[in-house]
Write an enzyme that holds these catalytic residues in place. Sequence first.
Site, PDB file in Angstrom:
ATOM      1  N   ASN A  12       0.838  -1.190   0.000  1.00 52.90           N
ATOM      2  CA  ASN A  12       0.000   0.000   0.000  1.00 52.90           C
ATOM      3  C   ASN A  12       0.883   1.254   0.000  1.00 52.90           C
ATOM      4  OD1 ASN A  12      -1.580   2.253   0.948  1.00 52.90           O
ATOM      5  ND2 ASN A  12      -3.111   0.815   1.690  1.00 52.90           N
ATOM      6  N   LYS A  15       0.236   3.781   2.946  1.00 50.94           N
ATOM      7  CA  LYS A  15       0.775   3.367   4.245  1.00 50.94           C
ATOM      8  C   LYS A  15       2.299   3.503   4.270  1.00 50.94           C
ATOM      9  CE  LYS A  15      -2.799   0.087   5.712  1.00 50.94           C
ATOM     10  NZ  LYS A  15      -3.054  -1.289   6.212  1.00 50.94           N
ATOM     11  N   ASP A  72      -1.050  -3.631  10.616  1.00 50.90           N
ATOM     12  CA  ASP A  72      -2.448  -3.865  10.261  1.00 50.90           C
ATOM     13  C   ASP A  72      -3.292  -2.822  10.975  1.00 50.90           C
ATOM     14  OD1 ASP A  72      -4.196  -5.868   8.771  1.00 50.90           O
ATOM     15  OD2 ASP A  72      -5.248  -5.731  10.678  1.00 50.90           O
ATOM     16  N   SER A  73      -4.228  -2.254  10.253  1.00 51.10           N
ATOM     17  CA  SER A  73      -5.055  -1.200  10.834  1.00 51.10           C
ATOM     18  C   SER A  73      -6.467  -1.273  10.303  1.00 51.10           C
ATOM     19  CB  SER A  73      -4.438   0.180  10.531  1.00 51.10           C
ATOM     20  OG  SER A  73      -4.248   0.344   9.138  1.00 51.10           O
ATOM     21  N   LYS A 184      -0.474  15.124  10.820  1.00 46.23           N
ATOM     22  CA  LYS A 184      -1.135  13.822  10.769  1.00 46.23           C
ATOM     23  C   LYS A 184      -0.332  12.756  11.499  1.00 46.23           C
ATOM     24  CE  LYS A 184      -3.239  10.271   7.983  1.00 46.23           C
ATOM     25  NZ  LYS A 184      -3.459   9.656   6.654  1.00 46.23           N
ATOM     26  N   HIS A 189      -3.406   7.270  14.187  1.00 42.37           N
ATOM     27  CA  HIS A 189      -3.203   5.938  14.756  1.00 42.37           C
ATOM     28  C   HIS A 189      -1.907   5.320  14.265  1.00 42.37           C
ATOM     29  CE1 HIS A 189      -5.059   5.594  10.855  1.00 42.37           C
ATOM     30  NE2 HIS A 189      -4.885   4.301  10.813  1.00 42.37           N
ATOM     31  N   ARG A 190      -1.659   5.442  12.966  1.00 44.99           N
ATOM     32  CA  ARG A 190      -0.434   4.853  12.408  1.00 44.99           C
ATOM     33  C   ARG A 190       0.794   5.641  12.848  1.00 44.99           C
ATOM     34  NH1 ARG A 190      -2.065   4.624   7.625  1.00 44.99           N
ATOM     35  NH2 ARG A 190      -2.942   2.542   7.902  1.00 44.99           N
TER      36      ARG A 190
END
Length: 207
Positions: A12, A15, A72-73, A184, A189-190
């Site tokens: 991805n 990501k 993984d999210s 960001k 979260h990432r």
Amino acid sequence: MALDTLLIATKNPGKFSEISEVWGGLQIKLLSLADMGLQDEVEEHGVTHEENAILKARYFFKKTGLPTLGEDSGIYVDAFPDALGVQTRRWGGLDKATDEEWIKYFLEQMKDVPDEKRGAKFVCFAALIFDKASAKKPAIFSGETRGIITKNLEAPLKHGIPISSCFKPEGFDKVYAALTAEEKNRVSHRGKAMYAVKNFLTTILTI
């Protein structure tokens, strides 16, 4: 401990870009699966994000022998408590859909959801394997961010991470995709999970 290369177990591009942005200051070369010419599909049969992150890290560590980070999210929406999560990208059977097709379906499902039910949280887990010993028990990191789902896209889509154009984190008046990279990565979260990985590596690389 010496660590000069780290494989990020994702194809991805969205990501990989976000993860790379956090890594400033560490003298570690990051490689994506695309950089390695790898097209393997790992069956994500874990029931949690942590399990799926470990599956990816172990698979590509075994295949390449390189230190590997699996991630993984997913998103959890208050209006759909039994959906999304680890199945986020596969929701509605759309695992092969384009970003445009997926986000269109997602917003259609959210169309009649009232404001008080539009709350959501993004969750990310990462698993780090840097040698055979850690393959048995990977180092685990996580991050979580709450916010709301906007009624429409409020920023252009970013490839691989379409929900970032309609997820507005708490404390901000802009969606993820409209924030600067620094903003960001600090709130997402990432970003939280990756900063935890970076801090861990900073520690062990000085030992």
